[in-house]
Design a protein around this motif. Sequence first.
Motif, PDB file in Angstrom:
ATOM      1  N   UNK A  87       0.862  -1.185   0.000  1.00  0.00           N
ATOM      2  CA  UNK A  87       0.000   0.000   0.000  1.00  0.00           C
ATOM      3  C   UNK A  87       0.897   1.232   0.000  1.00  0.00           C
ATOM      4  N   UNK A  88       0.632   2.117  -0.937  1.00  0.00           N
ATOM      5  CA  UNK A  88       1.403   3.352  -1.094  1.00  0.00           C
ATOM      6  C   UNK A  88       0.554   4.538  -0.639  1.00  0.00           C
ATOM      7  N   UNK A  89       1.142   5.458   0.096  1.00  0.00           N
ATOM      8  CA  UNK A  89       0.434   6.661   0.555  1.00  0.00           C
ATOM      9  C   UNK A  89       1.285   7.887   0.273  1.00  0.00           C
ATOM     10  N   UNK A  90       0.618   9.000   0.009  1.00  0.00           N
ATOM     11  CA  UNK A  90       1.315  10.262  -0.233  1.00  0.00           C
ATOM     12  C   UNK A  90       0.433  11.410   0.250  1.00  0.00           C
ATOM     13  N   UNK A  91       1.090  12.413   0.820  1.00  0.00           N
ATOM     14  CA  UNK A  91       0.404  13.603   1.314  1.00  0.00           C
ATOM     15  C   UNK A  91       1.202  14.828   0.891  1.00  0.00           C
ATOM     16  N   UNK A  92       0.499  15.840   0.409  1.00  0.00           N
ATOM     17  CA  UNK A  92       1.094  17.145   0.140  1.00  0.00           C
ATOM     18  C   UNK A  92       0.179  18.204   0.753  1.00  0.00           C
ATOM     19  N   UNK A  93       0.773  19.115   1.513  1.00  0.00           N
ATOM     20  CA  UNK A  93      -0.018  20.119   2.210  1.00  0.00           C
ATOM     21  C   UNK A  93       0.713  21.449   2.159  1.00  0.00           C
ATOM     22  N   UNK A  94      -0.058  22.527   1.926  1.00  0.00           N
ATOM     23  CA  UNK A  94       0.504  23.871   1.860  1.00  0.00           C
ATOM     24  C   UNK A  94      -0.376  24.803   2.698  1.00  0.00           C
ATOM     25  N   UNK A  95       0.265  25.603   3.544  1.00  0.00           N
ATOM     26  CA  UNK A  95      -0.467  26.502   4.439  1.00  0.00           C
ATOM     27  C   UNK A  95       0.129  27.895   4.396  1.00  0.00           C
ATOM     28  N   UNK A  96      -0.711  28.850   4.717  1.00  0.00           N
ATOM     29  CA  UNK A  96      -0.253  30.232   4.856  1.00  0.00           C
ATOM     30  C   UNK A  96      -0.942  30.868   6.062  1.00  0.00           C
ATOM     31  N   UNK A  97      -0.140  31.471   6.928  1.00  0.00           N
ATOM     32  CA  UNK A  97      -0.628  32.247   8.064  1.00  0.00           C
ATOM     33  C   UNK A  97      -0.205  33.692   7.857  1.00  0.00           C
ATOM     34  N   UNK A  98      -1.142  34.614   7.969  1.00  0.00           N
ATOM     35  CA  UNK A  98      -0.803  36.003   7.680  1.00  0.00           C
ATOM     36  C   UNK A  98      -1.643  36.943   8.527  1.00  0.00           C
ATOM     37  N   UNK A  99      -1.078  38.111   8.771  1.00  0.00           N
ATOM     38  CA  UNK A  99      -1.816  39.214   9.404  1.00  0.00           C
ATOM     39  C   UNK A  99      -1.152  40.511   8.985  1.00  0.00           C
ATOM     40  N   UNK A 100      -1.967  41.529   8.795  1.00  0.00           N
ATOM     41  CA  UNK A 100      -1.463  42.829   8.349  1.00  0.00           C
ATOM     42  C   UNK A 100      -2.094  43.920   9.204  1.00  0.00           C
ATOM     43  N   UNK A 101      -1.943  43.763  10.514  1.00  0.00           N
ATOM     44  CA  UNK A 101      -2.536  44.700  11.467  1.00  0.00           C
ATOM     45  C   UNK A 101      -1.861  46.060  11.351  1.00  0.00           C
ATOM     46  N   UNK A 102      -2.661  47.117  11.455  1.00  0.00           N
ATOM     47  CA  UNK A 102      -2.090  48.471  11.480  1.00  0.00           C
ATOM     48  C   UNK A 102      -1.304  48.657  12.765  1.00  0.00           C
ATOM     49  N   UNK A 103      -0.075  49.099  12.660  1.00  0.00           N
ATOM     50  CA  UNK A 103       0.791  49.242  13.823  1.00  0.00           C
ATOM     51  C   UNK A 103       0.492  50.545  14.560  1.00  0.00           C
ATOM     52  N   UNK A 104       0.552  50.474  15.892  1.00  0.00           N
ATOM     53  CA  UNK A 104       0.324  51.657  16.708  1.00  0.00           C
ATOM     54  C   UNK A 104       1.595  52.478  16.825  1.00  0.00           C
ATOM     55  N   UNK A 105       1.485  53.790  17.004  1.00  0.00           N
ATOM     56  CA  UNK A 105       2.675  54.593  17.295  1.00  0.00           C
ATOM     57  C   UNK A 105       3.345  54.096  18.574  1.00  0.00           C
ATOM     58  N   UNK A 106       4.629  54.343  18.759  1.00  0.00           N
ATOM     59  CA  UNK A 106       5.326  53.878  19.960  1.00  0.00           C
ATOM     60  C   UNK A 106       4.715  54.381  21.261  1.00  0.00           C
ATOM     61  N   UNK A 107       4.024  55.531  21.228  1.00  0.00           N
ATOM     62  CA  UNK A 107       3.364  56.048  22.417  1.00  0.00           C
ATOM     63  C   UNK A 107       2.141  56.849  22.000  1.00  0.00           C
ATOM     64  N   UNK A 108       1.212  56.990  22.946  1.00  0.00           N
ATOM     65  CA  UNK A 108       0.038  57.828  22.696  1.00  0.00           C
ATOM     66  C   UNK A 108       0.200  59.214  23.313  1.00  0.00           C
ATOM     67  N   UNK A 109       1.357  59.482  23.956  1.00  0.00           N
ATOM     68  CA  UNK A 109       1.602  60.765  24.607  1.00  0.00           C
ATOM     69  C   UNK A 109       2.529  61.632  23.755  1.00  0.00           C
ATOM     70  N   UNK A 110       2.418  62.970  23.935  1.00  0.00           N
ATOM     71  CA  UNK A 110       3.266  63.858  23.142  1.00  0.00           C
ATOM     72  C   UNK A 110       4.693  63.924  23.673  1.00  0.00           C
ATOM     73  N   UNK A 111       4.932  63.515  24.930  1.00  0.00           N
ATOM     74  CA  UNK A 111       6.262  63.499  25.550  1.00  0.00           C
ATOM     75  C   UNK A 111       6.954  64.865  25.472  1.00  0.00           C
ATOM     76  N   UNK A 112       6.165  65.920  25.583  1.00  0.00           N
ATOM     77  CA  UNK A 112       6.725  67.267  25.534  1.00  0.00           C
ATOM     78  C   UNK A 112       7.618  67.496  26.746  1.00  0.00           C
ATOM     79  N   UNK A 113       8.817  68.036  26.476  1.00  0.00           N
ATOM     80  CA  UNK A 113       9.767  68.325  27.541  1.00  0.00           C
ATOM     81  C   UNK A 113      10.766  67.233  27.796  1.00  0.00           C
ATOM     82  N   UNK A 114      10.591  66.075  27.165  1.00  0.00           N
ATOM     83  CA  UNK A 114      11.509  64.970  27.384  1.00  0.00           C
ATOM     84  C   UNK A 114      12.617  64.928  26.352  1.00  0.00           C
ATOM     85  N   UNK A 115      13.582  64.051  26.565  1.00  0.00           N
ATOM     86  CA  UNK A 115      14.701  63.885  25.640  1.00  0.00           C
ATOM     87  C   UNK A 115      15.281  62.486  25.791  1.00  0.00           C
ATOM     88  N   UNK A 116      15.737  61.935  24.664  1.00  0.00           N
ATOM     89  CA  UNK A 116      16.416  60.643  24.657  1.00  0.00           C
ATOM     90  C   UNK A 116      17.763  60.840  23.996  1.00  0.00           C
TER      91      UNK A 116
END
Length: 893
Positions: free
Chosen positions: A361-390
Motif C-alpha cells: 500500500x502506497x500513501x502520499x500527502x502534500x499540504x501547503x499553508x499560509x498564516x498572515x496578518x497585516x494589522x495596522x501598527x500603533x505609534x510607539x506612544x500615545x503621549x506627546x512626551x513634551x519636555x523629554x529627551x532621549x
Amino acid sequence: MTTTFRLTLLSCCVGAALAPTSSVSASTALGVDSVLGNALNPGYLNTLRARDPEGLDALRYQRTPTGQLYDWPYLPPEQTEAAGWVYSGHIELGGTAVTGSDNSAWFKKYKDLDSGLYLNNFRVDALRPDSATFVEAQGGAFGYRDQFFGVQFGRYNDWRGQVFYNETPHVFTTTYRSLWSSTDDSYLPLINLTPGGSTDAATTNANIVNELMTADFVELGIVRRKGGLRFDKYLTDNWQLLGSYSKEERKGSRPFGAIFGATPGGPSVEIPEAIDYDTHDLMAALRYDDGLNNLNLTATASLFRNNISTLTVENPLFAQVNTGVPPTTFTRGVYDLYPDNDYYNVKGEYARSLPDFYSGRFTAVASFSRMSQDDSLLPPTSFDLVGGAINGIPTDNVWNTPAALTRQSADAQIDTMLFDVGLVLKPIDKLDVRGRIRYYETDNSTEYWACNPLTGQWGRLTNDGAGNSFVSNPEFLSVGCNIAAARALGIVPNSGAIPIRNTPFDYSQLNYVLGGDYQLTRASSINATLEREEYRRDHRERDKTWENMLKLGYVNRGFEFGTLRLSAEYGERRGDRYNVIDLTESVSASMGPEPVTGNVNNWLHSGNDLRKYDIADRNQLVLNGRLNLIAAEALDIGLGLQYKDSEYPDSPIGRTDNRRLASANLDVNYQPTHRLGLYGFYAYQEGRLQQVGRNGGACVIGQTYYFFSNGVVNTTGEAPAGTTLLSAVPVGATNWRDLCANGQDNPRWPIGNQWEVESKDTNHVIGVGGQYDLGWARLQMDYSYATGVTKINQQFNPNTTGANFTADQLALIGTGMPDMEANQHFLDLSLLVPVSKTVAIRALYRYEQGTIKDWHYDGVYDNPVPAAQHVYLDSGTQNYHNNVVGLFVNVAF
C-alpha cells in the motif's frame, strides 16, 4: 434505531473526520464539534438507561482483541410509529440546588451549575424506513453557560446534514479586586484613583491601599460560544463532497500583567484584559474511493477576528521615568491586542493498494499553508512626551505618530509545506515492512526594523514612553534608518544588546522511518522501527540537529490470562557547533564592529556553557508496558507502566542531569451481570526536573579578575578569610569574548554565582464507582480523588558578591521553599426510580471539594500591596466545597 453518543465534559472542538468512509453514517463521531456535553453529561447523556440482559450479540463477556471486556450494552429504547416514521426519545427536566462555596473559580471552571429550573438533557431519534431518511437531536442545560445542542438529518448512504451549538464557561478568578469600573471593554477607566498617580510614589501607594480596603471581589472569566453546520453528499458511488462552517465566539476578561515604568521590576499591577474574539472555520473536501485508490482533496480556512483591537487602561501607578517627562504624564497604558489573522491550507492525500506487489500500500500527502496578518501598527506612544529627551534629542511629538514607524502595518506571513510518502509491503506472510519519508518546512517572511525615521534613532520606547532602549551613538543619526549605511560607518555601537528588528524564526524538518512487524505466532509479534530526524533552523544557536531513534516492541495476545504489550525506545540527539552568541542581525551588535575597550556586559548575554533544552544534545529512553489480565470471566485487571528518562550530557547550564518521568496505572472492571457493574482505578506519576543557571557579573576590557575557592570573584585580588586564590583572568581587547563567557572561571558568569533548582512532582488519582439495578430503581455512583505535590529544592552560594541574602532568604536555601499542593474530591450519586414504562424520577447528588497551597499567592488575599506600587489584584484559587442536589422527571416517548 439507536445511536451511541459519546460526549466530553469540556465540549471541546472536535474537527471534521477526514478519513475516507464507504458510507454516510448517522454516528455523532463525525463532524465538527460532534462531541457535545457538560459537567452533568460527561461522556454520555446522563439518564441511567437499563442494560440488556441478553448481553452483546446474545453472548456474554465479549472482549476486545486486547482482552478487555466490552461494556454491557443498553436496552434499545421503545419505539413508536407514526406517519411513516419510527421514533424514540426522552426529555429530563427538573431543578437543582447548589450550596457551599458558590463563588469559587475552581468550582465554576468549565461548568455552570446553579440553583433553579434545569433541563438536564433530551434526545430524539427518528427514522423513515421507506426512504432511509433520519433525524437525530440531543441537547441540554438550556439557558445556562454550558448548554449544548446538536441535530443531524439526512438519508443513509446518500447525504447528511448537521447543526450544532454549545457553550463553555472558563472562570479564571472570583477573587479579583478591580480598580476599574469595567473589566471587559476596550477602555477601562479607574473608579476613584487619579490616573498617573498623585504627588509621588508614596502617596500613590497609600491611595491604592485605601482603595483596595473597600474594593469588592469581582469575577474574571470568558464564555466560549460555538455553533456550526456541516453537509456531506455522495455524488456517485465513488465520489463524496463534504463541507462545514463553524463560528466560535469568546467574550469576557482575564488577568493580564502590566508595568508602568522605565525598567522591569518597576511599578506593576494585574489589569483585566478584555476579550472579544470571533473565529470562523471553513472546510471543503472531495473524496474518491474505488476500493483500490483513495483520494482526499481538502481546503480549510480559519479566520480570527479580535473585536477589541486596542486596549486602553487608565494607570493607577506613579510611573518610573527615564525619558525626562513628568511621571504623572503616563495616565494610561495602550496595548495592541492580538491582531486579526488568517490561516489557509490545501491538502491532497492519496493512497493506492498494490495487491500484486507484495500486498503493498502506497500513501502520499502534500499540504501547503499560509498564516498572515497585516494589522495596522500603533505609534510607539500615545503621549506627546513634551519636555523629554532621549540621548539629547527632544521627544516632543516625534513618537506619538505612525510616522515614527518604519512601516505602517505588520505585513506578517509564515508559509508552510509538508510532503509525506510511505510504502507498506508484505514480502513474506509473517512480515510487514514499512518505510516513510516526511518533509516539513516553515518560511517566515516577516520583517520589522526598530528605527524612528523622524529622528534617525535606532531602538524603541518601552511602556508608552516611560522608558527607552536606544543606540546612543550620535554618528548613526546621519544615515537615518538605512541599516546598510549604518553598518558602513564602522562605528562600535554603545551597546550590543538593543533589539533593532524582529527575529523571523523558521525551520525545516526531515524524517526517515523504516520499520517492520514480524508475526512470531498467530497471537504474538515483534516490531522494530528505525527513525532519523533532521532539523535545520534559522536564527537559533544551532543550525542543524539530528536524532537517531530505535523502537522495539513485543505484543502477545495468546496468553490464557490476558494480553501483554511491551515497547522500548532509545534516541540520541546531536547537532553542529552550539553558538550562544546573540543573533547579530536582530540586535544592535550587527550595526558595527565589536568593542576593544570598556564594559562589554551588553555584548554577552549567556555563557558558552548554556544549552537550550530543545536543541541541546539529548539521550532519551522510553519504556512502556501494558498487561491486561482476564482475572475471571467477568473481571478485568489492567496494569500500565511507563518510564521516561531524558539526559542532557552536554548541558553545564540549562536543563541538566536527567529529567525523569515515571507513571503507573491500575484499573479494574467487573461486570458479572447486566444489573451490576463496578470499576476502580489508581494512577501514579512522579517527575523530576533540574535546572542550573548563573547570575551575571561584570566584564571590563583591561581588567583582571581573581577567583577564590568560596566562589567569590573580585578585581582587587584580596582573598576572603579562609579562602585560596584559584585563578586570575586578565581580559584583553582581542580575547574578551572567550575569557568572559567560557568555562567556570569567567567574570561575566562565574561559578560562584551559580544556582540550581530541582523540582519533584508527585501525583495520585484514585477512582471507584459502578451501577446497580435494584429492579425498582437504578443506582449509579462515581467517586474520584486527585492529589498533587510539588517540592522545590534551591541551592545558591550565599558567599558570592552581590547576593545580599537576607536571613529569610538564607532560610529558603535547600528545601526551605514550601511545597505546593492541590487536592480534589468528586462524588456523583444518581438514583432513578421508574414510575411507568415512560416516566421515571431521578435524584442526583454531586459533591466537590478542593484545597490548594501555592506560595505564589501566600498573603495576597490579606495584603495585595506587599511592596511599594507592586499591586496584586488577583488573590488566586481558593479552597472550596460544594453540594449539588437535583431532582428530575424523565419522560420517554
